[in-house]
Design a protein around this motif. Sequence first.
Motif, PDB file in Angstrom:
ATOM      1  N   ASN A 201      76.795  45.656  80.663  1.00  0.00           N
ATOM      2  CA  ASN A 201      77.719  44.867  79.975  1.00  0.00           C
ATOM      3  C   ASN A 201      77.713  44.914  78.556  1.00  0.00           C
ATOM      4  O   ASN A 201      78.514  44.789  77.726  1.00  0.00           O
ATOM      5  CB  ASN A 201      77.385  43.164  80.473  1.00  0.00           C
ATOM      6  N   HIS A 207      85.720  44.561  78.168  1.00  0.00           N
ATOM      7  CA  HIS A 207      85.667  43.280  78.651  1.00  0.00           C
ATOM      8  C   HIS A 207      86.041  42.205  77.396  1.00  0.00           C
ATOM      9  O   HIS A 207      86.670  41.358  77.607  1.00  0.00           O
ATOM     10  CB  HIS A 207      84.501  42.732  79.353  1.00  0.00           C
ATOM     11  N   HIS A 212      85.859  37.043  76.317  1.00  0.00           N
ATOM     12  CA  HIS A 212      85.541  36.532  74.930  1.00  0.00           C
ATOM     13  C   HIS A 212      86.876  36.150  74.690  1.00  0.00           C
ATOM     14  O   HIS A 212      86.888  35.760  73.221  1.00  0.00           O
ATOM     15  CB  HIS A 212      84.773  37.579  73.968  1.00  0.00           C
ATOM     16  N   ASP A 358      79.288  35.881  78.721  1.00  0.00           N
ATOM     17  CA  ASP A 358      79.068  37.312  79.755  1.00  0.00           C
ATOM     18  C   ASP A 358      77.915  36.937  80.823  1.00  0.00           C
ATOM     19  O   ASP A 358      78.076  37.501  81.844  1.00  0.00           O
ATOM     20  CB  ASP A 358      78.125  38.223  78.688  1.00  0.00           C
TER      21      ASP A 358
END
Lengths: 416, 173
Positions: A201, A207, A212, A358
């Motif tokens: 991650n 992502h 976010h 996350d």
Amino acid sequence: MDGARKNIRNRFGDDSVHSTIYTDRELFDAEMKKLFYDGWVFVGHESEVPKPNNYITRMIGREPVIMVRTREGNISVVSNRCAHRGNMLCHQHSGSSRSFSCEYHGWTFSHEGDLVGVPLPGGSHKDSSCLGLQKPAMQAEHRGFVFITFNPDAGPLDDHLGKAKDLIDRSVSLSPTGKIKLSAGWLKQRFRCNWKMLPENSTDGYHAPFTHASFLRVFAPDSQYKMLSESEDERKSKTVDWGNGHVALEHAPSYEEPLQWLGTTKEKVPDYVESMKEAYGEEEAMRKLVDGPPHSTVFPNLFLGEMNIAIFQPVSVDECVLWHTPMLLDGVSDKLNARILRQSQAAMGPASFLLADDAIISERQQVAAGGRGGWMDLSRGRKREEKREDGTIWGHISDETTNRGFWSHYREVMQA
Amino acid sequence: MNRNEGNSLTEVSSVDRQSLVDFLSLEARYADEARYDEWDDLLESDMFYWVPAGDTEAPNPETTVSVIADNRTRLKNRIAQLKTGLRLAQQPASPMRRQLSNFEFKALSENEFSVECNFALFEYRIQATREMTIWAGRYEYRLRRRGDSFGMFYKRVELTNASDPLPTLAFLI
Ligand code: FES
Ligand SMILES: [Fe+2]
């Protein structure tokens, strides 16, 4: 280890990984041995034990260790387990002590791990030189970052670090004295997921706009994070596979002005800019101040997370801890370090504006992997990535170049 | 300072004590129920919201790392992030209830008070592991008289387990 090798082969497809890689307990045990005991791992930074007798305790895989500054000023790493009957010697996170004295039967060990005192010595007949604390097979450091391995055949640290040495250099050279200070304390965040989701991650550049979204909406419009919400064609940052499992998000191409990565300008911190110029010369200093720090995983457990230093700590197959501390700079004003501290707290930690989200994704991934599991695709960007002459591979910031780099090294080490 | 002055400065009348407890019960309810705007309305413009990490001997929001160290602006942003409806760590918001006890009151001046108390907070982590998490510790609030109620300008949350790994904490603690 034939079983383990087959075990690994079955979990990798063409640009894919099977999700049981997060849930298999035997595999977790094999990782502790192959990655954490037989490979090189990060323990701590010398600035964490500034004075003789200062020590910190850490977990290397499941092995508790002590890192101590000896009376002569060297750094020694020993197992945090009494050589007599295995009591934990130091149970504080940090402290100061002239020697390590066991609270069970009172044996005393030197900082180097030698047995130097046994109470009621009438009953002892063994040679005390074979009753010392266990030590790593090798210990080495780079720019104050201390690494160990329990494997005498692991080869030199330099070979393992490879390109990661440049990344560490890039981090510390944001200080005009070339030194950092990890003196603000560590914050530890518990994730109910497999530890490998942390390195994955941390260098997943795909992502951010989704996971976010709330952060980008509130904070990004006028910050250094603006680039995270740009469209695919506008995004200039890169993903990089440096080899040996060291991977990075390279944000330097997104920065046009010095100190954008710190959300400030050179006019606002003239002293810092001046001292950087003095230390590195005008041109070199400017380049450092535009490019900013790396955003890199140093395989397997160190993360140079921009102005954070972080550690990935496995706990069990479905639990891990992310440690982080702001990377404070030596030779700069307290005000600048206070800014680094605030930025660090905004990004990382259980209540932060980024990592808190996350963590939830990782925990949901872990739940979803708990059944029969399935294949996970890692092919994004394979067709457009660029292999350079030095062997490094460069992809678009949203490509899975980094994750492929992590897994291919993992596979190589685990199959060996 | 003579003895009488010392006493008069720290003494809090029973009427004020009751209204301080009423205020803090409301503050707790708004936080428990993710009523962010109403919670925000209880704050003064110089609010500082601090959850120190437990690993350092002398925590200091300027020099050591904190779980939370929000001035008014950062706290406004924290709430704005929660209110986007996209803050995954509180999507959906954790159902939770907290209990306050062992109150101690102190007057800081004629119009400012400090209240300390213990708390136990039960959080159901509905977004992720669906476990009940228990948070415990001590609150210190500083409050300023505002009409016939109060405004909060300081809240410090000392977590009993702050030195060890903490799960995600994206709600108002
Ligand atoms: S276990 Fe340490 S002295 Fe016996
Ligand atoms: Fe993220």
